[in-house]
Scaffold this motif. Structure first.
Motif, PDB file in Angstrom:
ATOM      1  N   SER A  65       0.171  18.544  13.982  1.00 40.19           N
ATOM      2  CA  SER A  65      -1.249  18.186  13.999  1.00 40.19           C
ATOM      3  C   SER A  65      -1.793  17.701  12.665  1.00 40.19           C
ATOM      4  O   SER A  65      -2.940  17.232  12.614  1.00 40.19           O
ATOM      5  CB  SER A  65      -2.082  19.374  14.495  1.00 40.19           C
ATOM      6  OG  SER A  65      -1.898  19.551  15.882  1.00 40.19           O
ATOM      7  N   LYS A  70      -3.289  14.233  12.750  1.00 46.16           N
ATOM      8  CA  LYS A  70      -4.654  13.863  13.130  1.00 46.16           C
ATOM      9  C   LYS A  70      -5.401  13.184  12.000  1.00 46.16           C
ATOM     10  O   LYS A  70      -6.208  12.266  12.230  1.00 46.16           O
ATOM     11  CB  LYS A  70      -5.403  15.097  13.635  1.00 46.16           C
ATOM     12  CG  LYS A  70      -4.876  15.615  14.973  1.00 46.16           C
ATOM     13  CD  LYS A  70      -5.623  16.843  15.441  1.00 46.16           C
ATOM     14  CE  LYS A  70      -5.191  17.244  16.857  1.00 46.16           C
ATOM     15  NZ  LYS A  70      -3.782  17.630  16.959  1.00 46.16           N
ATOM     16  N   THR A  99      -4.333   9.585  12.054  1.00 50.63           N
ATOM     17  CA  THR A  99      -4.932   8.857  13.172  1.00 50.63           C
ATOM     18  C   THR A  99      -6.386   8.521  12.874  1.00 50.63           C
ATOM     19  O   THR A  99      -6.859   7.410  13.163  1.00 50.63           O
ATOM     20  CB  THR A  99      -4.827   9.689  14.458  1.00 50.63           C
ATOM     21  OG1 THR A  99      -3.454   9.968  14.717  1.00 50.63           O
ATOM     22  CG2 THR A  99      -5.438   8.961  15.638  1.00 50.63           C
ATOM     23  N   GLN A 111     -13.689  16.371  17.484  1.00 53.20           N
ATOM     24  CA  GLN A 111     -13.307  17.365  18.505  1.00 53.20           C
ATOM     25  C   GLN A 111     -14.529  17.981  19.177  1.00 53.20           C
ATOM     26  O   GLN A 111     -14.565  19.178  19.483  1.00 53.20           O
ATOM     27  CB  GLN A 111     -12.438  18.484  17.878  1.00 53.20           C
ATOM     28  CG  GLN A 111     -11.213  17.979  17.136  1.00 53.20           C
ATOM     29  CD  GLN A 111      -9.915  18.087  17.918  1.00 53.20           C
ATOM     30  OE1 GLN A 111      -9.940  18.083  19.140  1.00 53.20           O
ATOM     31  NE2 GLN A 111      -8.811  18.157  17.225  1.00 53.20           N
ATOM     32  N   ASN A 162      -5.808  18.303  21.740  1.00 52.34           N
ATOM     33  CA  ASN A 162      -4.993  17.166  21.305  1.00 52.34           C
ATOM     34  C   ASN A 162      -5.354  15.870  22.023  1.00 52.34           C
ATOM     35  O   ASN A 162      -5.132  14.774  21.486  1.00 52.34           O
ATOM     36  CB  ASN A 162      -3.512  17.471  21.538  1.00 52.34           C
ATOM     37  CG  ASN A 162      -2.966  18.458  20.520  1.00 52.34           C
ATOM     38  OD1 ASN A 162      -3.438  18.528  19.392  1.00 52.34           O
ATOM     39  ND2 ASN A 162      -1.978  19.236  20.928  1.00 52.34           N
ATOM     40  N   TYR A 219      -7.249  13.071  20.137  1.00 52.21           N
ATOM     41  CA  TYR A 219      -6.577  12.190  19.183  1.00 52.21           C
ATOM     42  C   TYR A 219      -5.563  11.261  19.844  1.00 52.21           C
ATOM     43  O   TYR A 219      -5.248  10.203  19.293  1.00 52.21           O
ATOM     44  CB  TYR A 219      -5.953  13.023  18.056  1.00 52.21           C
ATOM     45  CG  TYR A 219      -6.984  13.293  16.982  1.00 52.21           C
ATOM     46  CD1 TYR A 219      -7.027  12.528  15.837  1.00 52.21           C
ATOM     47  CD2 TYR A 219      -7.940  14.290  17.150  1.00 52.21           C
ATOM     48  CE1 TYR A 219      -7.995  12.738  14.868  1.00 52.21           C
ATOM     49  CE2 TYR A 219      -8.919  14.513  16.201  1.00 52.21           C
ATOM     50  CZ  TYR A 219      -8.944  13.732  15.048  1.00 52.21           C
ATOM     51  OH  TYR A 219      -9.913  13.927  14.100  1.00 52.21           O
ATOM     52  N   ALA A 266      -2.023  12.738  18.122  1.00 52.81           N
ATOM     53  CA  ALA A 266      -2.311  14.157  17.933  1.00 52.81           C
ATOM     54  C   ALA A 266      -1.258  14.878  17.123  1.00 52.81           C
ATOM     55  O   ALA A 266      -1.568  15.858  16.432  1.00 52.81           O
ATOM     56  CB  ALA A 266      -2.471  14.845  19.291  1.00 52.81           C
ATOM     57  N   GLY A 281     -10.011  15.035  11.461  1.00 51.21           N
ATOM     58  CA  GLY A 281      -8.661  15.411  11.068  1.00 51.21           C
ATOM     59  C   GLY A 281      -8.614  16.320   9.864  1.00 51.21           C
ATOM     60  O   GLY A 281      -7.540  16.550   9.309  1.00 51.21           O
TER      61      GLY A 281
END
Length: 479
Positions: A89, A92, A95, A139, A183, A186, A252, A297
């Motif tokens: 993770s 993230k 991303t 999120q 997840n 993402y 993710a 992230g």
């Protein structure tokens, strides 16, 4: 909760480090945190934790203070600063960076609904049409493991297929009203990058994020950069295992990288090296939402009095954590090729943060061993009690042959309770993890010691109950 070096001295240090297991670049910062001090601390950490392999990088503003590898890979090769590691993770934050490059290019709008920019994004919940890109990255979209078919998403072979698998899902909350780690946020963002960027997510990351930073050992998925098998700790012993199959080509948790490359990334995140986005966009990534101390992230927390932006990552055989300290300009990344019930990477990070403040770090270690020792002792005790229960079942039956059936049932319930709990084990763990989807197969990886112990306790209860009933039937039939 995870750069291009611009100075000639840093570049020369990078080249010389590639041939070494313990690599270091750049002059020490003014605080006195030196590569040698970090190296000594990490050597002690490896000894105290017993980790199979670990790679670490520490940066300060535009320089890499230390980057090195410790321990071994599953094939026996030494871990170096260039050893590929899955960072789960921690992906993230990468991303989010890809999304922000497209925001700066005017091809993605943070506050427009995702569905307008990605028409294929459809769910069985009208509220999903209002989810914005910002809410995905923060999120706060309302997406949840509890309301989408996670199994179907993990069976996908592309990001387009992944998004299609969300069609029957619903939201757990109105968009923008509640934070829930999921997840799916993402991976949807990664598909948006594909569509807006006009190429595969992996190619976009290589061309717009990894490439400009000189992260030549980094990629999405393991087709280009393939790590060796990781390890699980089973009652203190590290067992090499292939990573659990699943969808790993998304945003993710799909990034594979190394300590040297993470150094370049951390320098970029503290404002140095090659610029990928505008300073305003970088600040946006690091700014928590109004709902939770989580940006794009990056989560915000305090460690030893130092404000950090942090993100951790846990797969089933790899563990990682990244952090930057905006006030001091330090960056840290700790990656291991092992996964266990106790995560040592955060403990190592805490020690490095203490060193960056001029303090003496606590050497982590013992948490994993102690916890698994306790679980092992419980398993042995349960096996012993189960054997004792079987051996004494005749005596138990003789003393209860004339008792009412209800009383006998209550007596058996205590030994059958672990059986009932074990039958619902994945659902119980999912509940304790706030609804995150957990499967039986997943519980045989880093949770293996707990799973084995639970199984032994349940088996002991089942054997005791079965033998007691058999003896009771025999006693009753002879009277």
């Amino acid at each position: 909760m995870k750069h291009k070096l611009t100075s000639l001295a840093a570049a020369v240090g990078l080249v010389s480090a590639l041939a070494a297991t313990h690599a270091a670049w750049a002059a020490p910062p003014a605080t006195g945190l030196t590569s040698a001090a970090v190296d000594a601390y990490l050597d002690k950490t490896m000894e105290s934790t017993g980790l199979p392999g670990m790679s670490v990088v520490v940066t300060h503003r535009g320089e890499i203070v230390h980057a090195g590898g410790y321990g071994r890979e599953s094939d026996g090769e030494p871990v170096t600063a260039r050893t590929p590691m899955r960072v789960a993770s921690v992906s993230k934050s990468f991303t989010a960076m890809a999304v922000m490059t497209l925001v700066d290019d005017g091809r993605i709008s943070l506050d427009e609904p995702v569905a307008r920019q990605l028409p294929e994004f459809r769910m069985a919940d009208r509220r999903a049409a209002g989810i914005t890109v910002r809410q995905l990255l923060n999120q706060t979209s309302g997406l949840s493991d509890t309301t989408v078919d996670i199994g179907a998403t993990q069976a996908a072979t592309s990001l387009a297929g992944y998004v299609s698998a969300l069609g029957t899902g619903t939201l757990a909350a109105d968009p923008g009203t509640r934070w829930e780690y999921c997840n799916v946020n993402y991976d949807v963002a990664a598909r948006l990058v594909e569509v807006a960027g006009g190429r595969s997510f992996g190619d976009y990351m290589e061309q717009r994020v990894f490439g400009p930073l000189g992260m030549t050992g980094s990629a999405v998925g393991d087709r280009v950069v393939r790590p060796s098998e990781g390890f699980n700790s089973v009652y203190g012993a590290w067992v090499a295992r292939p990573e659990l199959p699943g969808f790993r080509d998304g945003g993710a948790g799909g990034v594979v990288t190394n300590a040297a490359d993470m150094g370049r990334w951390l320098i970029n995140q503290t404002g140095g090296g090659e610029r990928l986005v505008t300073p305003e966009s970088l600040r946006t990534m690091h700014t928590p939402s109004t709902v939770r101390d989580y940006g794009m992230g990056w989560g915000e927390e305090s460690v030893g009095g130092t404000r950090l932006l942090v993100h951790s990552g846990n797969l089933f055989t790899y563990t990682a954590v990244e952090a930057i300290a905006p006030d001091t300009g330090y960056g840290f990344a700790v990656m291991t090729n092992g996964a266990a019930l106790h995560d040592d990477t955060y403990d190592v990070l805490t020690g490095l943060v203490a060193m960056s403040r001029g303090g003496t770090p606590d050497v982590p270690g013992g948490g994993r061993q102690t916890f698994e020792l306790v679980l092992g002792l419980i398993a042995l005790a349960a096996a012993g009690l189960g054997a004792l229960g079987v051996l004494r079942s005749r005596r138990w039956a003789s003393g209860r042959a004339g008792s009412p059936g209800r009383r006998i049932g209550l007596r058996l319930a205590s030994v059958l309770l672990p059986v009932a709990l074990f039958a619902g084990y994945p659902w119980l763990i999912s509940f304790l993890m706030n609804g995150r989807t957990v499967t039986w197969e997943q519980l045989t990886y880093f949770a293996a010691p707990m799973t084995i112990t639970f199984a032994v306790v349940a088996a002991a209860g089942a054997a005791t109950a079965a033998m007691r009933l058999a003896r009771l039937r025999s006693v009753v039939s002879t009277r």
